[in-house]
Design a protein around this motif. Structure first.
Motif, PDB file in Angstrom:
ATOM      1  N   ALA A   1       7.171 -11.287   6.838  1.00 55.42           N
ATOM      2  CA  ALA A   1       6.145 -11.489   5.818  1.00 55.42           C
ATOM      3  C   ALA A   1       5.403 -12.797   6.029  1.00 55.42           C
ATOM      4  CB  ALA A   1       6.782 -11.453   4.430  1.00 55.42           C
ATOM      5  N   ALA A   2       6.134 -13.871   6.351  1.00 56.30           N
ATOM      6  CA  ALA A   2       5.497 -15.178   6.517  1.00 56.30           C
ATOM      7  C   ALA A   2       4.511 -15.169   7.676  1.00 56.30           C
ATOM      8  CB  ALA A   2       6.565 -16.251   6.734  1.00 56.30           C
ATOM      9  N   THR A   3       4.905 -14.577   8.799  1.00 54.49           N
ATOM     10  CA  THR A   3       4.004 -14.534   9.954  1.00 54.49           C
ATOM     11  C   THR A   3       2.767 -13.693   9.668  1.00 54.49           C
ATOM     12  OG1 THR A   3       5.339 -15.097  11.883  1.00 54.49           O
ATOM     13  CG2 THR A   3       3.804 -13.312  12.164  1.00 54.49           C
ATOM     14  N   LEU A   4       2.961 -12.516   9.102  1.00 53.15           N
ATOM     15  CA  LEU A   4       1.811 -11.633   8.861  1.00 53.15           C
ATOM     16  C   LEU A   4       0.875 -12.212   7.812  1.00 53.15           C
ATOM     17  CD1 LEU A   4       3.536  -8.135   9.018  1.00 53.15           C
ATOM     18  CD2 LEU A   4       2.282  -9.354  10.814  1.00 53.15           C
ATOM     19  N   ASP A   5       1.403 -12.931   6.835  1.00 53.41           N
ATOM     20  CA  ASP A   5       0.538 -13.551   5.836  1.00 53.41           C
ATOM     21  C   ASP A   5      -0.183 -14.766   6.402  1.00 53.41           C
ATOM     22  OD1 ASP A   5       1.379 -11.579   4.153  1.00 53.41           O
ATOM     23  OD2 ASP A   5       2.678 -12.861   2.927  1.00 53.41           O
ATOM     24  N   ALA A   6       0.468 -15.490   7.307  1.00 54.43           N
ATOM     25  CA  ALA A   6      -0.213 -16.611   7.967  1.00 54.43           C
ATOM     26  C   ALA A   6      -1.339 -16.105   8.859  1.00 54.43           C
ATOM     27  CB  ALA A   6       0.792 -17.429   8.781  1.00 54.43           C
ATOM     28  N   LEU A   7      -1.145 -14.953   9.492  1.00 54.17           N
ATOM     29  CA  LEU A   7      -2.211 -14.375  10.319  1.00 54.17           C
ATOM     30  C   LEU A   7      -3.325 -13.798   9.452  1.00 54.17           C
ATOM     31  CD1 LEU A   7      -0.136 -12.648  13.132  1.00 54.17           C
ATOM     32  CD2 LEU A   7      -1.410 -14.790  13.259  1.00 54.17           C
ATOM     33  N   GLU A   8      -3.003 -13.323   8.261  1.00 52.69           N
ATOM     34  CA  GLU A   8      -4.045 -12.906   7.320  1.00 52.69           C
ATOM     35  C   GLU A   8      -4.999 -14.074   7.074  1.00 52.69           C
ATOM     36  OE1 GLU A   8      -4.445 -11.211   2.733  1.00 52.69           O
ATOM     37  OE2 GLU A   8      -2.783 -12.534   3.279  1.00 52.69           O
ATOM     38  N   ASP A   9      -4.420 -15.253   6.892  1.00 53.25           N
ATOM     39  CA  ASP A   9      -5.218 -16.456   6.662  1.00 53.25           C
ATOM     40  C   ASP A   9      -5.995 -16.861   7.909  1.00 53.25           C
ATOM     41  OD1 ASP A   9      -5.923 -19.106   5.402  1.00 53.25           O
ATOM     42  OD2 ASP A   9      -4.595 -19.825   6.992  1.00 53.25           O
ATOM     43  N   ALA A  10      -5.334 -16.896   9.060  1.00 51.25           N
ATOM     44  CA  ALA A  10      -5.975 -17.383  10.286  1.00 51.25           C
ATOM     45  C   ALA A  10      -7.026 -16.426  10.816  1.00 51.25           C
ATOM     46  CB  ALA A  10      -4.909 -17.629  11.353  1.00 51.25           C
ATOM     47  N   TRP A  11      -6.778 -15.134  10.698  1.00 51.50           N
ATOM     48  CA  TRP A  11      -7.676 -14.139  11.283  1.00 51.50           C
ATOM     49  C   TRP A  11      -8.565 -13.458  10.249  1.00 51.50           C
ATOM     50  CZ3 TRP A  11      -3.440 -11.443  14.762  1.00 51.50           C
ATOM     51  CH2 TRP A  11      -3.083 -12.328  15.792  1.00 51.50           C
TER      52      TRP A  11
ATOM     53  N   GLY B   1       1.241  -5.454  15.712  1.00 54.11           N
ATOM     54  CA  GLY B   1       0.373  -4.307  15.921  1.00 54.11           C
ATOM     55  C   GLY B   1       0.580  -3.141  14.969  1.00 54.11           C
ATOM     56  N   ILE B   2       1.804  -2.941  14.467  1.00 51.04           N
ATOM     57  CA  ILE B   2       2.070  -1.836  13.538  1.00 51.04           C
ATOM     58  C   ILE B   2       2.305  -2.363  12.126  1.00 51.04           C
ATOM     59  CG2 ILE B   2       3.591   0.076  12.957  1.00 51.04           C
ATOM     60  CD1 ILE B   2       1.892   0.642  15.393  1.00 51.04           C
ATOM     61  N   LEU B   3       3.245  -3.281  11.971  1.00 51.40           N
ATOM     62  CA  LEU B   3       3.578  -3.769  10.627  1.00 51.40           C
ATOM     63  C   LEU B   3       2.458  -4.629  10.046  1.00 51.40           C
ATOM     64  CD1 LEU B   3       7.358  -4.657  11.100  1.00 51.40           C
ATOM     65  CD2 LEU B   3       6.267  -2.441  10.632  1.00 51.40           C
ATOM     66  N   GLY B   4       1.683  -5.304  10.899  1.00 48.72           N
ATOM     67  CA  GLY B   4       0.580  -6.128  10.404  1.00 48.72           C
ATOM     68  C   GLY B   4      -0.449  -5.332   9.624  1.00 48.72           C
ATOM     69  N   PRO B   5      -1.025  -4.276  10.216  1.00 46.28           N
ATOM     70  CA  PRO B   5      -1.978  -3.457   9.454  1.00 46.28           C
ATOM     71  C   PRO B   5      -1.353  -2.829   8.211  1.00 46.28           C
ATOM     72  CG  PRO B   5      -2.211  -3.036  11.793  1.00 46.28           C
ATOM     73  CD  PRO B   5      -0.986  -3.893  11.631  1.00 46.28           C
ATOM     74  N   LEU B   6      -0.083  -2.416   8.297  1.00 44.56           N
ATOM     75  CA  LEU B   6       0.550  -1.782   7.136  1.00 44.56           C
ATOM     76  C   LEU B   6       0.722  -2.774   5.991  1.00 44.56           C
ATOM     77  CD1 LEU B   6       3.269   0.481   8.805  1.00 44.56           C
ATOM     78  CD2 LEU B   6       0.939   1.081   8.093  1.00 44.56           C
ATOM     79  N   ARG B   7       1.053  -4.016   6.314  1.00 38.90           N
ATOM     80  CA  ARG B   7       1.192  -5.008   5.234  1.00 38.90           C
ATOM     81  C   ARG B   7      -0.149  -5.295   4.576  1.00 38.90           C
ATOM     82  NH1 ARG B   7       4.446  -8.204   2.543  1.00 38.90           N
ATOM     83  NH2 ARG B   7       3.901 -10.364   2.023  1.00 38.90           N
ATOM     84  N   ARG B   8      -1.215  -5.261   5.327  1.00 43.87           N
ATOM     85  CA  ARG B   8      -2.546  -5.515   4.772  1.00 43.87           C
ATOM     86  C   ARG B   8      -3.109  -4.298   4.050  1.00 43.87           C
ATOM     87  NH1 ARG B   8      -1.021  -9.707   5.802  1.00 43.87           N
ATOM     88  NH2 ARG B   8      -1.000  -9.579   3.548  1.00 43.87           N
ATOM     89  N   GLY B   9      -2.507  -3.144   4.233  1.00 47.42           N
ATOM     90  CA  GLY B   9      -3.074  -1.928   3.657  1.00 47.42           C
ATOM     91  C   GLY B   9      -4.184  -1.363   4.503  1.00 47.42           C
TER      92      GLY B   9
ATOM     93  N   ALA C   1       0.816  -1.214   0.000  1.00 46.55           N
ATOM     94  CA  ALA C   1       0.000   0.000   0.000  1.00 46.55           C
ATOM     95  C   ALA C   1       0.851   1.265   0.000  1.00 46.55           C
ATOM     96  CB  ALA C   1      -0.945   0.000   1.206  1.00 46.55           C
ATOM     97  N   LEU C   2       2.088   1.170   0.475  1.00 49.57           N
ATOM     98  CA  LEU C   2       2.964   2.337   0.417  1.00 49.57           C
ATOM     99  C   LEU C   2       3.386   2.611  -1.024  1.00 49.57           C
ATOM    100  CD1 LEU C   2       5.310   1.939   3.525  1.00 49.57           C
ATOM    101  CD2 LEU C   2       3.051   2.982   3.364  1.00 49.57           C
ATOM    102  N   ALA C   3       3.622   1.547  -1.761  1.00 48.56           N
ATOM    103  CA  ALA C   3       4.052   1.706  -3.150  1.00 48.56           C
ATOM    104  C   ALA C   3       2.938   2.245  -4.038  1.00 48.56           C
ATOM    105  CB  ALA C   3       4.555   0.377  -3.693  1.00 48.56           C
ATOM    106  N   THR C   4       1.681   1.885  -3.706  1.00 47.66           N
ATOM    107  CA  THR C   4       0.555   2.322  -4.541  1.00 47.66           C
ATOM    108  C   THR C   4       0.039   3.699  -4.151  1.00 47.66           C
ATOM    109  OG1 THR C   4      -1.034   1.197  -3.093  1.00 47.66           O
ATOM    110  CG2 THR C   4      -0.159  -0.057  -4.973  1.00 47.66           C
ATOM    111  N   GLY C   5       0.538   4.246  -3.032  1.00 50.78           N
ATOM    112  CA  GLY C   5       0.120   5.592  -2.634  1.00 50.78           C
ATOM    113  C   GLY C   5      -1.311   5.652  -2.144  1.00 50.78           C
ATOM    114  N   SER C   6      -1.753   4.636  -1.427  1.00 48.82           N
ATOM    115  CA  SER C   6      -3.126   4.607  -0.916  1.00 48.82           C
ATOM    116  C   SER C   6      -3.395   5.816  -0.021  1.00 48.82           C
ATOM    117  CB  SER C   6      -3.352   3.315  -0.116  1.00 48.82           C
ATOM    118  OG  SER C   6      -4.553   3.391   0.612  1.00 48.82           O
ATOM    119  N   GLU C   7      -4.574   6.396  -0.192  1.00 50.26           N
ATOM    120  CA  GLU C   7      -4.968   7.543   0.622  1.00 50.26           C
ATOM    121  C   GLU C   7      -5.765   7.122   1.855  1.00 50.26           C
ATOM    122  OE1 GLU C   7      -3.963  10.515   0.420  1.00 50.26           O
ATOM    123  OE2 GLU C   7      -2.916  10.382  -1.502  1.00 50.26           O
TER     124      GLU C   7
END
Length: 482
Positions: free
Chosen positions: A159-169, A192-200, A7-13
């Motif tokens: 990345a692996a942990t946050l993507d696994a939590l995307e699946d689980a949660w 708590g910080i990097l998780g939401p940022l990775r999901r956008g 989401a940082l690369a795409t410039g999400s508002e």
């Protein structure tokens, strides 16, 4: 590897970070962190004075964008511990919130203040994505058995942990997380910080925990809350007199507890007042997340769910080293894990790194049992919670859970102490619900024996005003002595 923060690369508002009245969109964060990343790109390693502020979050993201390993530093570190961390990690500069007063060990380093308003004045091109195996963070362990060790966490593990939590949660960009956890460890910073940022998605940090802040944020668009047992205990205590808090929690999509076991009675009080169940997960600094109750699974007090996607988990007999095949809810073994979520090494400690693994499996030191449906239930630490009494191996955690079901017990911890006959006898340390009328030792022993095998009953009961805990709510059992 794909971008760590698409989401940082795409410039999400869409909003990304909110601390108090200060908010940054993903586009604004990209500008601020990208600008700072360009300034620190040539550094070998940096320290981040990890106060619960917007500057800390921007500083860590900038380091990740630049591919420079960051060392989050606990602002409450003692002088000796901090001196060890600085000497061991040898950062070349320190990032800090403007105006933050730094202790002597960090004040000697070159300092760069992180001011998102100034750093983000002009958009900056984001650097190329570093290698998946490159070090991202160096997070220091608690150091209970010696000086803290720096666990080197590669980008691949995050990345692996946050993507696994995307699946689980079932975590999506639509989720808004609220939390008040410190930003120097895995739970508060990576999840708590990097998780939401990775999901956008978005995170709202309270700065400091209070139930009014939880109520406000969950009542105004937040969908998830991350906390530790101490926070959930305060929530449970407040619910009977705070209907707005109960409504806010009832409306949350996901309530997650971690870093220590959530007592059974707090599970029950929250569920009874809100209709919502708190789910638990299990991880470590060295492994990030290993297991969790799934969002579409059955929350179960005392259980940390099933292994996350990509994580292999086994239980091993602590003496023979044989793998435990039984899913019988009884046989205790040490948890060992392997997968992409693991750290690379302990910084400057090849001996400790080698000792932590067996044939590629990381030895967690945590003892657990597995239920027939695969749910993992942690019964304690190998070093402090595995009690060998009368020829039996007993996990302290399951006894603690049963003690907490007694109406006269508010808090409980179980330890072992030398016994000439049994080898070790089981000692229960309790905080009674009513200080003037604590339950008797025989009553508690009978209560445990009625729920568990008779040999698991406590032989000694000691009452305290409070159990010793660290900042994360974990009971410091080494402080409990007869």
């Amino acid at each position: 590897m794909s971008l760590l923060f698409p989401a940082l690369a795409t410039g999400s508002e869409l909003p990304a970070l909110r601390f108090g009245e200060r908010t940054l969109t993903h586009a604004q964060l990209a500008a601020a962190a990208g600008s700072l990343a360009a300034r620190i790109a040539d550094e070998r390693r940096i320290a981040v004075w990890a106060t619960p502020t917007l500057g800390t979050a921007v500083g860590v993201v900038a380091a990740l964008l630049a591919g420079v390993p960051a060392v989050p530093v606990n602002p409450k570190s003692g002088a000796r511990e901090l001196a060890h961390i600085v000497a061991d990690s040898a950062p070349t500069l320190v990032l800090a919130e403007p105006g933050a007063e730094l202790p002597a060990a960090l004040a000697a380093l070159r300092r760069v203040d992180v001011d998102p308003e100034t750093d983000g004045a002009a958009p900056a091109a984001l650097p190329a994505e570093p290698s998946p195996e490159s070090p991202a963070l160096i997070v220091y362990t608690s150091g209970t058995t010696g000086p803290p060790k720096g666990a080197v966490l590669p980008r691949r593990a995050i990345a692996a942990t946050l993507d696994a939590l995307e699946d689980a949660w079932q975590w999506t960009a639509a989720d808004v997380l609220v939390h008040a956890l410190p930003l120097f460890h895995v739970h508060g910073l990576i999840l708590g910080i990097l998780g939401p940022l990775r999901r956008g998605g978005s995170v709202r940090h309270l700065g400091r925990f209070d139930t009014a802040g939880v109520t406000r944020e969950l009542s105004s668009g937040a969908t998830m809350f991350f906390g530790v047992p101490t926070m959930y205990h305060r929530i449970a205590e407040a619910l009977s007199d705070d209907p707005a808090l109960a409504r806010a929690l009832a409306g949350a999509r996901l309530l997650v507890s971690g870093s220590a076991a959530l007592p059974v009675h707090d599970h029950r009080r929250i569920s009874a007042a809100t209709g919502s169940r708190v789910i638990e997960r299990y991880g470590m600094t060295e492994t990030l997340m290993n297991t969790s109750v799934r969002a579409d699974g059955e929350p179960r007090a005392g259980a940390v769910g099933v292994p996350l996607r990509g994580v292999e988990l086994r239980l091993v007999h602590d003496e023979s080293g044989e793998t435990i095949e039984a899913y019988d809810g009884e046989t205790v073994g040490e948890i060992q894990v392997r997968g992409p979520n693991l750290f690379s090494e302990y910084l400057n400690r090849p001996d400790a790194t080698e000792a932590a693994f067996t044939d590629g499996w990381f030895r967690t030191g945590d003892m657990a049992i597995r239920d027939p449906d695969g749910y993992v239930r942690i019964v304690g630490r190998k070093a402090t919670d595995l009690i060998k009494s009368g020829g039996y191996k007993i996990g302290a955690g399951e006894i603690e859970n049963v003690l907490l079901e007694h109406p006269g017990v508010r808090e409980a911890a179980v330890t072992g102490e030398p016994d000439d006959d049994l080898g070790e006898r089981i000692v229960a340390w309790i905080v009674p619900e009513h200080a003037g009328n604590p339950p008797g030792a025989e009553e508690l022993a009978d209560h445990v024996a009625a729920q568990l095998a008779a040999h698991k009953r406590p032989r000694v009961v000691r009452c305290l005003e409070a159990l010793p805990r660290n900042d994360m709510g974990k009971i410091m059992k080494r402080s409990l002595q007869g």
